[in-house]
Design an enzyme around this catalytic site. Sequence first.
Site, PDB file in Angstrom:
ATOM      1  N   ASP A 172       0.834  -2.903  12.351  1.00  0.00           N
ATOM      2  CA  ASP A 172       1.311  -3.245  11.007  1.00  0.00           C
ATOM      3  C   ASP A 172       1.753  -4.710  11.001  1.00  0.00           C
ATOM      4  OD1 ASP A 172       3.203  -3.653   8.778  1.00  0.00           O
ATOM      5  OD2 ASP A 172       2.837  -1.528   8.413  1.00  0.00           O
ATOM      6  N   ASP A 176       5.351  -5.487   9.639  1.00  0.00           N
ATOM      7  CA  ASP A 176       6.412  -5.057  10.564  1.00  0.00           C
ATOM      8  C   ASP A 176       6.487  -5.981  11.779  1.00  0.00           C
ATOM      9  OD1 ASP A 176       7.016  -3.020   8.882  1.00  0.00           O
ATOM     10  OD2 ASP A 176       6.137  -1.432  10.108  1.00  0.00           O
ATOM     11  N   ARG A 210       0.849  -1.197   0.000  1.00  0.00           N
ATOM     12  CA  ARG A 210       0.000   0.000   0.000  1.00  0.00           C
ATOM     13  C   ARG A 210       0.871   1.228   0.000  1.00  0.00           C
ATOM     14  NH1 ARG A 210      -4.456   0.499   4.625  1.00  0.00           N
ATOM     15  NH2 ARG A 210      -2.651   0.998   5.893  1.00  0.00           N
ATOM     16  N   THR A 263      -1.298   7.530  -0.381  1.00  0.00           N
ATOM     17  CA  THR A 263      -2.584   7.412  -1.101  1.00  0.00           C
ATOM     18  C   THR A 263      -3.394   6.210  -0.629  1.00  0.00           C
ATOM     19  OG1 THR A 263      -1.660   6.003  -2.824  1.00  0.00           O
ATOM     20  CG2 THR A 263      -1.496   8.388  -3.160  1.00  0.00           C
TER      21      THR A 263
HETATM   22  C1  PRP Z   1      -0.608  -4.711   4.500  1.00  0.00           C
HETATM   23  C2  PRP Z   1      -1.375  -6.006   4.583  1.00  0.00           C
HETATM   24  C3  PRP Z   1      -2.195  -5.984   3.337  1.00  0.00           C
HETATM   25  C4  PRP Z   1      -2.506  -4.521   3.177  1.00  0.00           C
HETATM   26  C5  PRP Z   1      -3.915  -4.288   3.620  1.00  0.00           C
HETATM   27  O1  PRP Z   1       0.451  -4.806   3.627  1.00  0.00           O
HETATM   28  O2  PRP Z   1      -0.532  -7.121   4.667  1.00  0.00           O
HETATM   29  O3  PRP Z   1      -1.531  -6.477   2.191  1.00  0.00           O
HETATM   30  O4  PRP Z   1      -1.614  -3.811   4.032  1.00  0.00           O
HETATM   31  O5  PRP Z   1      -4.289  -2.998   3.401  1.00  0.00           O
HETATM   32  P1  PRP Z   1      -5.390  -2.579   2.330  1.00  0.00           P
HETATM   33  O6  PRP Z   1      -6.530  -3.510   2.522  1.00  0.00           O
HETATM   34  O7  PRP Z   1      -5.709  -1.167   2.725  1.00  0.00           O
HETATM   35  O8  PRP Z   1      -4.778  -2.665   0.969  1.00  0.00           O
HETATM   36  P2  PRP Z   1       1.522  -3.629   3.445  1.00  0.00           P
HETATM   37  O9  PRP Z   1       1.106  -2.676   2.383  1.00  0.00           O
HETATM   38  O10 PRP Z   1       1.812  -3.022   4.781  1.00  0.00           O
HETATM   39  O11 PRP Z   1       2.774  -4.395   2.873  1.00  0.00           O
HETATM   40  P3  PRP Z   1       3.694  -5.495   3.582  1.00  0.00           P
HETATM   41  O12 PRP Z   1       2.866  -6.746   3.706  1.00  0.00           O
HETATM   42  O13 PRP Z   1       4.820  -5.653   2.628  1.00  0.00           O
HETATM   43  O14 PRP Z   1       4.123  -4.978   4.919  1.00  0.00           O
HETATM   44  N1  URA Z   2      -2.056  -3.154   7.080  1.00  0.00           N
HETATM   45  C1  URA Z   2      -1.653  -3.575   8.293  1.00  0.00           C
HETATM   46  O1  URA Z   2      -0.643  -4.282   8.412  1.00  0.00           O
HETATM   47  N2  URA Z   2      -2.375  -3.212   9.366  1.00  0.00           N
HETATM   48  C2  URA Z   2      -3.477  -2.447   9.268  1.00  0.00           C
HETATM   49  O2  URA Z   2      -4.104  -2.142  10.296  1.00  0.00           O
HETATM   50  C3  URA Z   2      -3.874  -2.013   8.006  1.00  0.00           C
HETATM   51  C4  URA Z   2      -3.156  -2.393   6.920  1.00  0.00           C
END
Ligand code: PRP
Ligand code: URA
Length: 209
Positions: free
Chosen positions: A201, A204, A105, A109
């Site tokens: 997160d 993380d 994400r 945005t």
């Molecule tokens: C997180 C999570 C989803 C997304 C959800 O990933 O694992 O993929 O956010 O959010 P959304 O429904 O608003 O799209 P992130 O973008 O943090 O990436 P990562 O898994 O690499 O940490």
């Molecule tokens: N992605 C995450 O990892 N946590 C949230 O709460 C939303 C998006």
Amino acid sequence: MPFDNVIVIDHPVVQTKLSELRETSADHRTFRSLLNQIASLMIYEVSRDWPTEERMVQTPLEKMSGRVLCKKVTLVPILRAGLGMSDGVLAILPEARLGHLGVYRDEKTLEPVSYYQKLPPDIADTEVLLIDPMLATGGSGSAAIAYLKKAGVRTMRFICLVAAPEGIKALHAQHPEVPIYCAAVDRQLNDKGYILPGLGDAGDRIFGT
Ligand code: PRP
Ligand code: URA
């Protein structure tokens, strides 16, 4: 409020582990371990209605007719955080193949950005499980489903740990036929797109970044 085509796995063992995992005090090791344990437990429910076929089995005493799953399974984690549930699913379905979809994400945005795709060539003939612990705005999940559909996948199941009502609505506005399995539907998103109460997160917390 119940949602159509959303299955909340409210098994007491799943709920106990989810509560432990949400705790800020859960370190990476604990978080990863609990996430995989929950993924294993969820797979029981997710696969409940999968078709089986007859297979003759020779026990030490006699021959019998047993039943086995008759379709291959493809697990598709959304990178990165989906990887945190993969081992738990593979513990139950060790013969499954893995596809990978990289989506993150954009922090400003909140729009999904796709950066990697690798799928088994015959994915369309298999049971497809798309996994990602968080369904927040629904952007990442919707983008991943759209990619799988372009690759020929006709049916799939989306498995997450925590879903926001906003994400469920957004994902089902585009893909109403895709069932969403989750362990909890939380209250809402905050102004940064994080799920409340949520767990922070997920990526993380899994990877220590
Ligand atoms: C997180 C999570 C989803 C997304 C959800 O990933 O694992 O993929 O956010 O959010 P959304 O429904 O608003 O799209 P992130 O973008 O943090 O990436 P990562 O898994 O690499 O940490
Ligand atoms: N992605 C995450 O990892 N946590 C949230 O709460 C939303 C998006």
